[in-house]
Design a protein around this motif. Structure first.
Motif, PDB file in Angstrom:
ATOM      1  N   ASN A 218       0.824  -1.210   0.000  1.00  0.00           N
ATOM      2  CA  ASN A 218       0.000   0.000   0.000  1.00  0.00           C
ATOM      3  C   ASN A 218       0.856   1.258   0.000  1.00  0.00           C
ATOM      4  O   ASN A 218       0.543   2.234  -0.690  1.00  0.00           O
ATOM      5  N   ILE A 222       0.898   4.182  -3.058  1.00  0.00           N
ATOM      6  CA  ILE A 222       0.061   5.235  -2.485  1.00  0.00           C
ATOM      7  C   ILE A 222      -0.492   6.179  -3.547  1.00  0.00           C
ATOM      8  O   ILE A 222      -1.617   6.670  -3.441  1.00  0.00           O
ATOM      9  N   ILE A 225      -3.492   4.496  -5.089  1.00  0.00           N
ATOM     10  CA  ILE A 225      -4.601   4.508  -4.121  1.00  0.00           C
ATOM     11  C   ILE A 225      -5.273   5.876  -4.117  1.00  0.00           C
ATOM     12  O   ILE A 225      -6.505   5.984  -4.162  1.00  0.00           O
ATOM     13  N   LYS A 226      -4.472   6.943  -4.101  1.00  0.00           N
ATOM     14  CA  LYS A 226      -5.032   8.291  -4.076  1.00  0.00           C
ATOM     15  C   LYS A 226      -5.764   8.617  -5.374  1.00  0.00           C
ATOM     16  O   LYS A 226      -6.838   9.215  -5.364  1.00  0.00           O
ATOM     17  N   THR A 229      -9.063   7.230  -5.401  1.00  0.00           N
ATOM     18  CA  THR A 229      -9.773   7.540  -4.147  1.00  0.00           C
ATOM     19  C   THR A 229     -10.184   6.260  -3.406  1.00  0.00           C
ATOM     20  O   THR A 229     -11.326   6.098  -2.978  1.00  0.00           O
ATOM     21  N   SER A 230      -9.209   5.354  -3.285  1.00  0.00           N
ATOM     22  CA  SER A 230      -9.473   4.060  -2.655  1.00  0.00           C
ATOM     23  C   SER A 230      -8.959   4.001  -1.220  1.00  0.00           C
ATOM     24  O   SER A 230      -8.744   2.913  -0.684  1.00  0.00           O
ATOM     25  N   GLU A 231      -8.759   5.170  -0.602  1.00  0.00           N
ATOM     26  CA  GLU A 231      -8.204   5.184   0.741  1.00  0.00           C
ATOM     27  C   GLU A 231      -9.045   4.372   1.722  1.00  0.00           C
ATOM     28  O   GLU A 231      -8.522   3.585   2.520  1.00  0.00           O
ATOM     29  N   GLU A 234      -8.727   0.574   1.030  1.00  0.00           N
ATOM     30  CA  GLU A 234      -7.437   0.030   1.446  1.00  0.00           C
ATOM     31  C   GLU A 234      -7.283   0.041   2.963  1.00  0.00           C
ATOM     32  O   GLU A 234      -6.677  -0.862   3.540  1.00  0.00           O
ATOM     33  N   ALA A 235      -7.848   1.075   3.603  1.00  0.00           N
ATOM     34  CA  ALA A 235      -7.823   1.104   5.073  1.00  0.00           C
ATOM     35  C   ALA A 235      -8.601  -0.078   5.638  1.00  0.00           C
ATOM     36  O   ALA A 235      -8.194  -0.695   6.633  1.00  0.00           O
TER      37      ALA A 235
END
Length: 599
Positions: A218, A222, A225-226, A229-231, A234-235
């Motif tokens: 991750n 990063i 992910i950004k 907008t998959s924050e 992934e969290a």
């Protein structure tokens, strides 16, 4: 994971630690002496009671100390000596065990890393980097924690049982039998716990690796992910991996927590037997009052440390689960072995030849079959073909990341398997599509292959790679940090630094694996100008999708499904009207022709 498996892991660890044998023996001796001193005050208490009760008829009086006052003074001096000895040897075993733990964990990590560096590329393609990091870091630390305290605790429990048992059987064999009655139950419980705990701790170590992999992947991705907008997603995935680790630990903790209360009840049985039976014997006069005091105190000294056995075994099982993973990594065989002997004769001419080379990746049909190619000294060979056709596989075989299943690769008529890896790879400069820059300065990255290069040489390599123009505009020039994996630089800048790094090495063979595929037209033109400068007198092997970048190559090989289907220079291949000519028309013709793309 059985008790036998844990002992097997311990045996493997001891074999690995042969060079530390003297330190282990010294630390063990200090632990034993410290525990003997630790038990002695309980015996002195019993002797003191005997002095107070029997005075001139006491045991100490028989040693020549006639008055009770002399006896008490002698016991006081002896107590001081014992406490001082216990403190000294506690200091020594702490120093020895902790330093051993630090030295062993550092050497284990270093050996594991150095072994991993020598492993075949196939291993890394089948393993998660997070699992490897967890093994070299968290697993090694787990072993260190056991050596810091657990090893000493295990030794001292054993010493306590033996030493106290000897005193018991001297004073009263009957009470010794009663006091020792719970010990078989305690030991059985410990081994039962160990058998149950082993698999649970193996699962804990696996979950640690999964969690490390998730974090590593991750953080590396990063930007992706950004951008998507998959924050939150992934969290949540990280939370699930973290919860799986927590749950694995919870199952292990539930088992270890149940062990101590059961052991405490077994200990109570032994203590009550000593307390009541010994008391009755003392009242009847069958047992000396001082001896009774010694037995009562020593019963606690014998049995209470066993409550910590669960925690010690908990540490032991965690450490052995980790040890298995570390030593399993060290045991992974190296297929591509460094002959370490022959070197290329100097000066290296750089002639490369593939003779009937075949290779297939494990569990895959992808590879190359019957490749025959020759690149004379100072010539340029271009490899073109669809993704997965086998172009990069030939480069990996040339660098001996893999060995061919059939055929051979030669440099200057020397089979590369007969060369030392240092000589082979020292003759090859690789500029890859996937540029990897190390965290540090631009200077560090350009000079990576020649750390002793002068500043003038670094600047000259940067100029030839057309990187100096952007480097000198930076506030700190060559000392500008590139960030992790070069994130502070553009793709084109990273590619030029990669080329400068290869040029500073000044290799007789230069390999360009899609070196211009991910850069803009201006950067591609700059790299092409650089290549024209450096190709003179140097063997160059290029992999390219853009055919415009290879029109000046001395020979172009078209590879399809692992086989060479066409060979020749640009003009010859266009005249042949084959697959190369078709692709050339696609790349230089109308946009509608893109649908016909084969490369």
């Amino acid at each position: 994971m059985s008790h036998t498996s844990s002992l097997h892991a311990l045996g493997r660890l001891l074999r690995y630690a042969r060079g530390y044998r003297r330190r282990i023996i010294a630390a063990t001796a200090c632990s034993i002496i410290n525990k003997l001193f630790d038990i002695a005050p309980e015996i002195l208490i019993g002797v003191a009671i005997d002095v107070v009760v029997n005075q001139e008829r006491s045991f100490v009086a028989r040693l020549g100390f006639e008055t009770p006052q002399e006896q008490i003074m002698m016991l006081g001096v002896l107590t001081f000596v014992i406490w001082a000895g216990e403190s000294l040897f506690e200091y020594l075993f702490q120093i020895l065990w902790r330093n051993l733990a630090q030295r062993l964990q550092a050497d284990l990590r270093q050996d594991a890393y150095e072994h991993a560096q020598r492993l075949d590329m196939a291993y890394f393609e089948s393993q998660s980097s997070g699992q490897l990091v967890a093994t070299m870091n968290d697993d090694v630390n787990q072993l260190e924690r056991f050596l810091d305290g657990g090893a000493n605790a295990m030794i001292q429990v054993g010493v306590t049982v033996v030493a106290v048992g000897a005193v018991f059987f001297v004073l009263s064999p009957l009470i010794a039998l009663l006091a020792f009655t719970p010990i078989p139950l305690i030991i059985w419980g410990a081994f039962f716990f160990q058998r149950k705990a082993g698999p649970r701790y193996a699962e804990v170590r696996e979950k640690v690796g999964d969690l490390a992999s998730r974090l590593s992947n991750n953080l590396a991705g990063i930007a992706t992910i950004k951008s998507f907008t998959s924050e939150a997603r992934e969290a949540e995935r990280l939370r699930q991996a973290s919860e799986a680790y927590v749950e694995a630990n919870r199952r292990a903790i539930r088992l270890s927590s149940a062990f101590i209360p059961v052991i405490r009840m077994a200990i109570l049985t032994g203590f009550l037997a000593t307390f009541t039976v010994g008391g009755m014997m003392a009242l009847r006069g069958d047992l000396n009052v001082g001896a009774y005091g010694v037995l009562v105190f020593l019963t606690q000294r014998l049995l209470w440390p066993l409550t910590g056995l669960a925690q010690v075994i908990d540490l032991f099982e965690r450490a052995m689960a980790s040890t298995r993973r570390i030593l399993d990594l060290l045991a992974v065989p190296i297929t591509v072995k460094d002959s370490g002997e022959a070197a290329l004769p100097t000066p290296v001419r750089g002639a490369v030849r593939f003779e009937g080379v075949s290779f297939r990746y494990a569990n895959s049909e992808v590879g190359v079959e019957g490749i025959d190619l020759a690149v004379p000294t100072g010539h340029t060979l271009a490899l073109v073909g669809a993704t997965g056709s086998g172009k990069s596989t030939l480069i990996k075989l040339l660098l001996r990341f893999y060995d061919p299943a059939a055929g051979r690769v030669l440099i200057d008529d020397r089979p590369i398997e007969a060369l030392s890896l240092a000589s082979l790879r020292g003759a090859i400069g690789l500029v890859s599509q996937d540029v990897y820059l190390f965290e540090g300065s631009i200077r560090d990255n350009i000079a990576y292959g020649r750390p002793d290069a002068s500043e003038d040489e670094i600047i000259e390599a940067a100029k030839v790679a057309e990187a100096w123009e952007f480097i000198r505009t930076l506030p700190r020039g060559l000392d500008t940090p590139v960030g992790e994996r070069g994130v502070r630089l553009s793709g084109g800048q990273r590619q030029r630094l990669s080329l400068a790094r290869a040029l500073l090495k000044d290799p007789p063979i230069l390999v360009l694996d899609e070196a211009t595929s991910a850069v803009d037209n201006e950067t591609e033109a700059a790299i092409q100008r650089s290549l024209r400068k450096i190709a003179h007198g140097r063997t160059v092997i290029m992999i390219a999708h853009r055919l415009s970048t290879i029109v000046h190559a001395d020979r172009i090989a078209v590879i399809e499904a692992g086989r060479v289907v066409e060979q020749g220079n640009h003009a010859e291949l266009l005249a042949a009207e084959g697959r190369y000519a078709a692709q050339w028309r696609v790349q230089t013709g109308s946009a509608e022709a893109d649908a016909l793309s084969v490369f």
